[in-house]
Design a protein around this motif. Structure first.
Motif, mmCIF file in Angstrom:
data_model
loop_
_atom_site.group_PDB
_atom_site.id
_atom_site.type_symbol
_atom_site.label_atom_id
_atom_site.label_comp_id
_atom_site.label_asym_id
_atom_site.label_seq_id
_atom_site.Cartn_x
_atom_site.Cartn_y
_atom_site.Cartn_z
ATOM 1 N N ASP A 4 -3.626 20.907 64.922
ATOM 2 C CA ASP A 4 -3.286 20.380 63.606
ATOM 3 C C ASP A 4 -3.670 18.904 63.504
ATOM 4 O OD1 ASP A 4 -2.230 22.863 63.038
ATOM 5 O OD2 ASP A 4 -0.204 22.305 63.651
ATOM 6 N N ASP A 17 -1.796 29.033 67.576
ATOM 7 C CA ASP A 17 -1.234 28.041 66.652
ATOM 8 C C ASP A 17 -0.985 28.726 65.319
ATOM 9 O OD1 ASP A 17 -0.622 25.370 65.468
ATOM 10 O OD2 ASP A 17 -2.465 25.809 64.347
ATOM 11 N N ASN A 54 -4.438 32.407 62.316
ATOM 12 C CA ASN A 54 -3.911 31.624 63.422
ATOM 13 C C ASN A 54 -5.034 31.247 64.383
ATOM 14 O OD1 ASN A 54 -1.237 32.004 62.429
ATOM 15 N ND2 ASN A 54 -1.209 34.034 63.370
ATOM 16 N N SER A 60 0.505 21.266 67.736
ATOM 17 C CA SER A 60 0.300 22.657 67.356
ATOM 18 C C SER A 60 1.650 23.282 67.055
ATOM 19 C CB SER A 60 -0.400 23.441 68.479
ATOM 20 O OG SER A 60 -1.718 22.984 68.686
ATOM 21 N N ASP A 61 1.627 24.452 66.444
ATOM 22 C CA ASP A 61 2.841 25.239 66.189
ATOM 23 C C ASP A 61 2.692 26.556 66.952
ATOM 24 O OD1 ASP A 61 3.845 23.309 64.300
ATOM 25 O OD2 ASP A 61 2.394 24.101 62.861
ATOM 26 N N PRO A 62 2.882 26.514 68.270
ATOM 27 C CA PRO A 62 2.482 27.658 69.093
ATOM 28 C C PRO A 62 3.504 28.798 69.134
ATOM 29 C CG PRO A 62 3.229 25.855 70.468
ATOM 30 C CD PRO A 62 3.257 25.347 69.070
ATOM 31 N N LEU A 66 -5.215 29.307 71.072
ATOM 32 C CA LEU A 66 -5.111 28.121 71.922
ATOM 33 C C LEU A 66 -5.432 28.429 73.380
ATOM 34 C CD1 LEU A 66 -1.817 26.576 70.481
ATOM 35 C CD2 LEU A 66 -4.182 26.101 69.810
#
Length: 236
Positions: free
Chosen positions: A109, A165, A172, A114-116, A175
């Motif tokens: 991001d 992510d 998505n 990140s929003d893992p 990663l």
């Protein structure tokens, strides 16, 4: 208890009805059927005949005639019916997969984070896919989540781990990923350690910490240990 509609003025009624939802059926239960004569002046009605169908291991009885025990002698009524169990008890999970944490994930991001979340799947079995929760704004997420019921593991299966992510606006971003082959965890004690994830960006070397146990193997170890203890106690 549930019932059909009443059919007037006949000794050979045909209902063609499906009755569902009110049985509170549990595995091993028998089913009782009663045929009653409808009487407008009575809440219950007169009992004409009855039968009990025992539980069947195959789960259903298809279009069969069942002899009914008449209340009045001299009659031999039958009931034609179909029974199907539509929800069986869930089998216990064959594996337990603990997803502990990941470290050193690449940023996906604009904020440098990140929003893992982590997805787990038996290779070649897309229906077995399960996922952890999403951790916001971090490159070192901690989950400590156990994934079980969807796996339906069989000997020889490999397990695919993918860390993504999460993106609300679109697809998505991957990663890192790793495929763990069966021999690494199909053994007593399973697998407990870190996986070096393959990352799309070679500048990063993220790792994923997991623990995998195969239930049947662990139960066998417990039985062996219990038998050994009993043998020792018998000798003393």
């Amino acid at each position: 208890m549930t019932r059909t509609r009443h059919v007037e003025k006949t000794l050979e009624p045909k209902w063609g009805e499906e009755l569902t939802g009110n049985y509170a059926y549990q595995e091993g239960d028998d089913l009782m059927f009663e045929i009653l004569d409808y009487d407008r002046g009575s809440v219950v009605g007169d009992l004409l005949c009855t039968c009990v169908i025992p539980n069947k291991a195959d789960g259903f009885l298809l279009s069969s005639s069942k002899d009914l025990g008449p209340k009045t002698t001299g009659y031999n009524p039958t009931l034609r019916l179909r029974i199907q169990v539509t929800a069986f008890p869930e089998p216990p999970p064959r594996t337990t997969i603990l997803i502990r944490h990941a470290d050193g994930l690449p940023p996906a991001d604009a904020n440098g984070k990140s929003d893992p979340f982590c997805s787990v799947q038996l290779v070649g079995k897309p229906f077995s896919r399960s996922s952890t929760t999403i951790k916001a704004r971090t490159l070192d997420p901690v989950w400590n989540e156990t994934l079980t019921d969807k796996h339906r593991y069989e000997v020889g299966d490999a397990i695919s781990f993918k860390v993504w992510d999460y993106d609300k606006a679109g697809g998505n971003d991957l990663l890192g990923e790793y495929v763990l082959e069966g021999p690494h965890f199909h053994k007593p004690g399973g697998f407990d350690g870190e996986l070096n994830l393959q990352c799309p960006d070679p500048k990063y070397a993220p790792v994923l910490s997991v623990k995998i146990l195969v239930r049947e193997l662990e139960e066998a170890v417990q039985v062996s240990a219990s038998e050994a203890t009993e043998a020792e106690e018998a000798e003393t």
